[in-house]
Design a protein around this motif. Structure first.
Motif, short mmCIF file in Angstrom:
data_model
loop_
_atom_site.label_atom_id
_atom_site.label_comp_id
_atom_site.label_asym_id
_atom_site.label_seq_id
_atom_site.Cartn_x
_atom_site.Cartn_y
_atom_site.Cartn_z
N LYS C 38 39.42 -1.71 -0.61
CA LYS C 38 38.13 -0.95 -0.63
C LYS C 38 36.89 -1.71 -0.18
O LYS C 38 35.72 -0.85 0.13
CB LYS C 38 37.79 -0.01 -2.02
N ASN D 31 23.65 -2.24 -10.97
CA ASN D 31 24.19 -1.58 -9.91
C ASN D 31 23.12 -0.75 -9.01
O ASN D 31 21.91 -0.80 -9.30
CB ASN D 31 25.23 -0.32 -10.33
N SER D 32 23.60 -0.20 -7.97
CA SER D 32 22.90 0.67 -6.94
C SER D 32 22.18 1.68 -7.96
O SER D 32 21.06 2.20 -7.35
CB SER D 32 23.50 1.28 -6.02
N SER E 28 22.20 -0.43 -1.21
CA SER E 28 23.26 0.16 -1.66
C SER E 28 24.67 -0.02 -0.82
O SER E 28 24.47 0.60 0.35
CB SER E 28 23.16 1.60 -2.19
N VAL E 30 28.37 -0.03 0.97
CA VAL E 30 29.61 0.84 1.12
C VAL E 30 30.63 0.19 1.06
O VAL E 30 31.06 -0.82 1.82
CB VAL E 30 29.32 1.88 2.36
N ASN E 31 31.60 1.09 0.65
CA ASN E 31 33.08 0.88 0.81
C ASN E 31 33.58 1.05 2.08
O ASN E 31 32.95 1.36 3.09
CB ASN E 31 34.04 1.52 -0.48
N ASP E 33 35.50 3.25 3.02
CA ASP E 33 35.82 4.38 3.31
C ASP E 33 34.30 5.07 3.55
O ASP E 33 34.08 6.47 3.56
CB ASP E 33 36.44 5.24 2.27
N ASP E 36 29.78 4.88 -1.79
CA ASP E 36 28.67 3.76 -2.16
C ASP E 36 29.68 3.16 -3.21
O ASP E 36 30.42 3.41 -3.97
CB ASP E 36 27.69 4.92 -3.11
N LYS E 38 28.72 1.25 -5.33
CA LYS E 38 27.97 0.91 -6.65
C LYS E 38 27.13 -0.53 -6.75
O LYS E 38 26.23 -0.80 -7.72
CB LYS E 38 28.86 0.82 -7.65
N SER E 39 27.48 -1.29 -5.77
CA SER E 39 26.81 -2.72 -5.71
C SER E 39 25.49 -2.48 -4.79
O SER E 39 25.35 -1.80 -3.90
CB SER E 39 27.77 -3.85 -4.87
#
Lengths: 89, 89, 89, 89, 89
Positions: C38, D31-32, E28, E30-31, E33, E36, E38-39
């Protein structure tokens, strides 16, 4: 720096010379609530830490500066033993 | 340094010259309880590690110093083979 | 180094000059079992990688050395295309 | 840089000299969406931060430059106190 | 480099001089995919990014080179604005 608890020692006969003479300690890193984060690393000890101590770990170039081996294969070093953590807020 | 188990080898014909001559090994990193952390990386071997060995991996500048290629495209190197891990506390 | 699969390309007209001339590729990193972790990153290509290739990514100073732009804004570079991964143990 | 909230202080009598004179603060990273990410680190304070402040943390070489100790065992420094965060989109 | 979406701005009156003059933007990440992750991190803007832009973030030494402040307390910089991402495979 990271915060973690010393949970063990590592012995490695076959290792690079640059690691000779250092105590190699396993540090289990803690979360913001003090719980075990499941992450662990091995750090060279530079302050006389022992098993069970809560310690500060410096990484990267800071670790080589702490261990005073600018050319050594070290990327993590214990640089302080925590006496007291005041957590609030 | 990180702790992990050598779980495989990588062959890459098309790679930068700076990686030539190095064994490229897959290291599966372990958690503080010794379990597989699901994270993996590829490290150049500098101590003669083999599949199944538990090893120490240095990263970043420490890896290039370990592999003695200051200008090479290397950011992870196996720098020790763990004989014994004493975990307690 | 990290292992991942090239899953796309990025176009960025407004970018720093230091990135000009490089193919910017999206690499989805894989776990120790080869599954998609991911996590993704963008790396400059230095070995002619293509979409679907499994590749090695070097980070930090190693990436700038790989891309031969010591002063460039690059922190990740594809440095090898994996022919074969032997995973066991 | 990372964003986090100062949630405590650390006292460490047995530490490397390079850490002397610095306030060592625990920063819980967010976190974001602004929630506690569970990750924490210890950073030297360079701007007079206090418990409860939302702060910016620089890491690695940037931290040593912030703390003006190029040879010190520091890899994280508080470099700003957030007055206001405008989050949208 | 990391991929992320600019989701906000940070104002910090009390910060190190080395950060003066830079727009401090919340990104923020992204993964693989595109979701988001979350980081989040704060990066200095070097290409005129705005809220909602998908951007490339370089970290560590690459960030200081991007911001042209070799001695500054910066470890993350926006180095490109993504026009288009072609994701497949």
């Amino acid at each position: 720096m990271l915060i973690g608890k010393v949970t063990g020692n590592i012995w490695a006969t076959r290792k690079l010379d640059g690691l000779n003479g250092f105590k190699l300690m396993i540090v289990s890193l803690v979360n913001s609530d003090g719980a075990d984060s499941k992450s662990a690393m091995v750090a060279v000890d530079t302050v006389g830490a022992g098993i069970g101590d809560m310690v500060l770990v410096a990484r990267g170039g800071a670790a080589r500066k702490a261990a005073m081996i600018h050319e050594g294969p070290v990327d993590a070093a214990i640089v302080g033993i925590v006496d007291n953590m005041e957590i609030s807020g």
